[in-house]
Design an enzyme around this catalytic site. Structure first.
Site, mmCIF file in Angstrom:
data_model
loop_
_atom_site.group_PDB
_atom_site.id
_atom_site.type_symbol
_atom_site.label_atom_id
_atom_site.label_comp_id
_atom_site.label_asym_id
_atom_site.label_seq_id
_atom_site.Cartn_x
_atom_site.Cartn_y
_atom_site.Cartn_z
ATOM 1 N N PRO A 28 0.800 -1.236 0.000
ATOM 2 C CA PRO A 28 0.000 0.000 0.000
ATOM 3 C C PRO A 28 0.827 1.277 0.000
ATOM 4 O O PRO A 28 0.520 2.217 -0.736
ATOM 5 C CB PRO A 28 -0.801 -0.111 1.301
ATOM 6 N N LYS A 29 1.880 1.327 0.797
ATOM 7 C CA LYS A 29 2.664 2.565 0.889
ATOM 8 C C LYS A 29 3.453 2.824 -0.393
ATOM 9 O O LYS A 29 3.460 3.941 -0.921
ATOM 10 C CB LYS A 29 3.608 2.490 2.099
ATOM 11 N N VAL A 30 4.126 1.781 -0.886
ATOM 12 C CA VAL A 30 4.917 1.934 -2.114
ATOM 13 C C VAL A 30 4.005 2.271 -3.294
ATOM 14 O O VAL A 30 4.331 3.124 -4.126
ATOM 15 C CB VAL A 30 5.731 0.654 -2.393
ATOM 16 N N ASP A 50 1.173 3.918 -3.202
ATOM 17 C CA ASP A 50 0.779 5.327 -3.106
ATOM 18 C C ASP A 50 1.912 6.256 -3.515
ATOM 19 O O ASP A 50 1.676 7.316 -4.086
ATOM 20 C CB ASP A 50 0.313 5.647 -1.681
ATOM 21 N N CYS A 51 3.150 5.874 -3.216
ATOM 22 C CA CYS A 51 4.294 6.682 -3.656
ATOM 23 C C CYS A 51 4.353 6.736 -5.184
ATOM 24 O O CYS A 51 4.586 7.799 -5.759
ATOM 25 C CB CYS A 51 5.607 6.101 -3.123
#
Length: 292
Positions: free
Chosen positions: A223-225, A227-228
């Site tokens: 999820p974090k990567v 969104d980046c």
DNA sequence: GCCCAGGGCTATA
DNA sequence: TATAGCCATGGG
């Protein structure tokens, strides 16, 4: 071919933006001349050097073939998101009292958008559980090891390798690992293999949720990567990369125990089209102000 | 020598 | 669905 021109800017801090840790690419190489990087303009190599003096960017261009300055300017406008109205963002931040302190802390901070989508994908994967210093150095190593080199008066510069080049590496080939990406080498190789079959540009044209779900199927992209990549690669302004710093600062500012799911929903509902920029400002605030 | 870094993957309940 | 342990490796 050498050429110089000037871009007028307001509300922009080049140095702050360059070193804000955005996972589109490493900082450009710095010298007395300014910040230099190889850009492909109309598929042709150009060494671009930029230096900021107050309200203007001085741009120097060196290229073996003729390239219109207007095309280079367009690239620079895009990479630093210079057409985005930061005053609107500051108005929004001011209207949300808990967020007021972050304005003066990061004035002129803008998106540092991808010059190469695949580089952004690999940078984002490499950044997971890894310090900014380390993943940026690793990306520079990958460029020197696998990219194509071009010589300029300032020295030799390398582009980021095409997906096919990394896709052709064996999963146990030690060369990628020795660039400094560690155990993420296999994620990068397998993702490169998938990208040779799917167009990144097309993913960027999808809406936020469709693009997110597609990216989540790539190895090494959570999820974090994702969104980046959506924010720094595709400029999806409603993406809100949620990392340890954002969790800390959100807990500090709003004093509520949200889990990740609630934090994402809160950010997208409350911040809307400003979510990505607010994440940028919160990250910089948390990381540099030493907020616990 | 220990702990952390702009997390993700996998196994387990 | 939720949580725990593991992962390479340079820097503080």
């Amino acid at each position: 071919m050498f050429r110089e021109f000037v871009i007028k800017v307001n509300e922009f801090n080049l140095e702050l933006t360059m070193y804000s840790g955005q996972t589109s690419q490493p900082p450009w190489s710095m010298s007395d001349e300014g910040y230099s990087e190889l850009l492909m303009v109309n598929e042709r190599p150009a060494l671009v050097t930029i230096k900021q003096l107050e309200g203007e960017l001085q741009v120097k261009l060196e290229a073996p073939e003729k390239i219109p300055s207007s095309h280079v300017k367009k690239k620079i406008d895009h990479i630093f998101d210079l057409n985005f109205d930061l005053e609107d963002l500051y108005d929004f931040l001011y209207s949300h009292p808990p967020l007021r302190p972050v304005i003066d802390y990061s004035r002129g901070l803008r998106l540092f958008l991808a010059k190469d989508l695949f580089e952004c994908v690999v940078s984002s994967i490499a950044s997971a559980n890894c310090s900014i210093k380390r993943w940026t150095r690793a990306i520079d190593h990958i460029k020197e090891s696998f990219g194509r080199g071009y010589s300029f008066s300032q020295g030799r510069f390398y582009n980021f390798p095409f997906p096919q080049i990394l896709a052709n590496l064996g999963l146990k080939d030690p060369r990628l690992r020795s660039s400094g990406v560690g155990y993420r080498d296999k994620y990068i190789i397998e993702t490169a293999r998938k990208i040779t079959r799917i167009s990144l540009k097309k993913i960027g044209k999808l809406d936020y949720d469709s693009a997110l779900n597609l990216l989540l199927e790539f190895p090494g992209i959570g999820p974090k990567v994702a969104d980046c990549i959506l924010l720094y690669g595709f400029r999806k302004l409603d993406a809100f990369p949620l990392d340890l710093w954002i969790r800390k600062i959100m807990r500090h500012i709003y004093n509520i125990k949200f889990d990740d799911r609630q934090l994402r929903d809160f950010a997208r509902e409350e911040f809307g089209e400003y979510a990505g920029y607010i994440q940028l400002y919160l990250f910089n605030y948390a990381r540099r102000a030493g907020i616990v």
